[in-house]
Design an enzyme around this catalytic site. Sequence first.
Site, PDB file in Angstrom:
ATOM      1  N   ARG A 241      41.530  39.702  49.716  1.00 40.75           N
ATOM      2  CA  ARG A 241      42.848  39.076  49.031  1.00 40.75           C
ATOM      3  C   ARG A 241      43.066  37.816  49.637  1.00 40.75           C
ATOM      4  O   ARG A 241      42.648  37.591  50.688  1.00 40.75           O
ATOM      5  CB  ARG A 241      44.016  40.236  49.228  1.00 40.75           C
ATOM      6  CG  ARG A 241      44.101  41.342  48.531  1.00 40.75           C
ATOM      7  CD  ARG A 241      44.460  41.018  46.995  1.00 40.75           C
ATOM      8  NE  ARG A 241      44.472  42.095  45.931  1.00 40.75           N
ATOM      9  CZ  ARG A 241      43.515  42.546  45.143  1.00 40.75           C
ATOM     10  NH1 ARG A 241      42.681  41.839  45.137  1.00 40.75           N
ATOM     11  NH2 ARG A 241      43.890  43.441  44.307  1.00 40.75           N
ATOM     12  N   GLU A 270      46.863  33.022  42.799  1.00 41.84           N
ATOM     13  CA  GLU A 270      45.970  32.897  41.621  1.00 41.84           C
ATOM     14  C   GLU A 270      46.782  32.551  40.389  1.00 41.84           C
ATOM     15  O   GLU A 270      47.860  33.234  40.089  1.00 41.84           O
ATOM     16  CB  GLU A 270      45.263  34.271  41.487  1.00 41.84           C
ATOM     17  CG  GLU A 270      44.176  34.491  42.766  1.00 41.84           C
ATOM     18  CD  GLU A 270      43.631  35.481  42.534  1.00 41.84           C
ATOM     19  OE1 GLU A 270      43.519  36.199  41.706  1.00 41.84           O
ATOM     20  OE2 GLU A 270      42.682  35.872  43.693  1.00 41.84           O
ATOM     21  N   HIS A 288      38.042  35.352  40.780  1.00 43.41           N
ATOM     22  CA  HIS A 288      38.383  36.725  41.155  1.00 43.41           C
ATOM     23  C   HIS A 288      37.549  37.648  40.153  1.00 43.41           C
ATOM     24  O   HIS A 288      38.199  38.275  39.181  1.00 43.41           O
ATOM     25  CB  HIS A 288      40.049  36.884  40.872  1.00 43.41           C
ATOM     26  CG  HIS A 288      40.304  38.122  41.393  1.00 43.41           C
ATOM     27  ND1 HIS A 288      41.735  38.236  41.824  1.00 43.41           N
ATOM     28  CD2 HIS A 288      39.748  39.330  41.807  1.00 43.41           C
ATOM     29  CE1 HIS A 288      41.885  39.438  42.531  1.00 43.41           C
ATOM     30  NE2 HIS A 288      40.630  40.191  42.344  1.00 43.41           N
TER      31      HIS A 288
HETATM   32  C1  DGY Z   1      41.276  45.114  42.604  1.00 45.76           C
HETATM   33  O1  DGY Z   1      40.960  46.078  41.830  1.00 45.76           O
HETATM   34  O2  DGY Z   1      42.118  45.125  43.321  1.00 45.76           O
HETATM   35  C2  DGY Z   1      40.566  43.941  42.331  1.00 45.76           C
HETATM   36  O3  DGY Z   1      40.946  42.676  43.054  1.00 45.76           O
HETATM   37  C3  DGY Z   1      40.355  43.413  40.796  1.00 45.76           C
HETATM   38  O4  DGY Z   1      39.337  44.364  40.419  1.00 45.76           O
END
Ligand code: DGY
Length: 322
Positions: A241, A270, A288
């Site tokens: 993250r 983001e 991402h």
């Molecule tokens: C998630 O699943 O949390 C990712 O960041 C998006 O696939």
Amino acid sequence: MTDPVIVVTRKWPESVEAELCKRYPSVRLNADDVPLDQDDLRDALQHADVVLPTVSDRLPAELFQPPIRTRFLGNFGVGYHHIDVDAAAAAGVVVTNTPGVLTDATADIAMTLLLMATRRAGEGERELRAGAWTGWRPTHLLGTEVTGRTLGILGMGRIGAAVARRARHGFGMPVVFHDNKDGVAVDGVPDATQLDSIDEVLAAADVVSVHVPGRAANRHLIDATRLKRMKPTAFLINTARGDVVDQRALADALWDGTIAGAGLDVYENEPDVPAELRALDNVVLLPHMGSATVGTRTAMGMRVLDNLAAYLDGREPPNRVA
Ligand code: DGY
């Protein structure tokens, strides 16, 4: 609940949308894939029985203030830091996520970033596309070989372990790691060494890959002080993250040579990516896309449907987080 009103916040793979609509008659899809703002999300929570959000939707506590109609939030994704799950639970909303099905795809992107950053692949591609490549020469775009270098992993969950296996068996990289749980065994990498602290991993590793969850306690886990613990020749990879890494401190560390390079797939706000990072050549920046394969995104959607079916049948959803 018969004929639940269901809102899907973003466009999903076609096959999963078709399955959802086959199973339930009252589904509102987002065909144009326009992100919902806070008013749209509040409206969805007030008028739909089921909302199926994803990482681009912010669902803070105030959205769960009464009156709300929604009883089930099936997140399309494993990370759920964008949902205030305590507020959801207090409002009687069941929340689920989609663990497991995106492990390999995300580990592959971590390896992609690791290789691109150490071998300067982004720089090379930019140079070539700009028409600036003048041909082979012995000192052109020299990078860092990874074979035999030490990989440090922060957070040895499913994805961390999948990265460890790839690095150990594909590239002969010894693995050190830190995890808050004691005595973690790494499936497929029996010689991975668990270290007592994050700082020890940062000091030992040639490449550090971050795999901790995006909860408040992990915000800026990697800050200016921690970046200084890394070797000046080391690389930082983040597919977890964005807010786990202090982006401003990272940009400074990349600029002044505190570390050699980085590879990022996630960002604090983001889709904003700070200009300071975009200006640097020694960081690889991906949008991402850790779980972005047809198979994985389809599996994620089907996992949402499994959780929803369980909830509507009165069974415990397999991936309930609140
Ligand atoms: C998630 O699943 O949390 C990712 O960041 C998006 O696939």
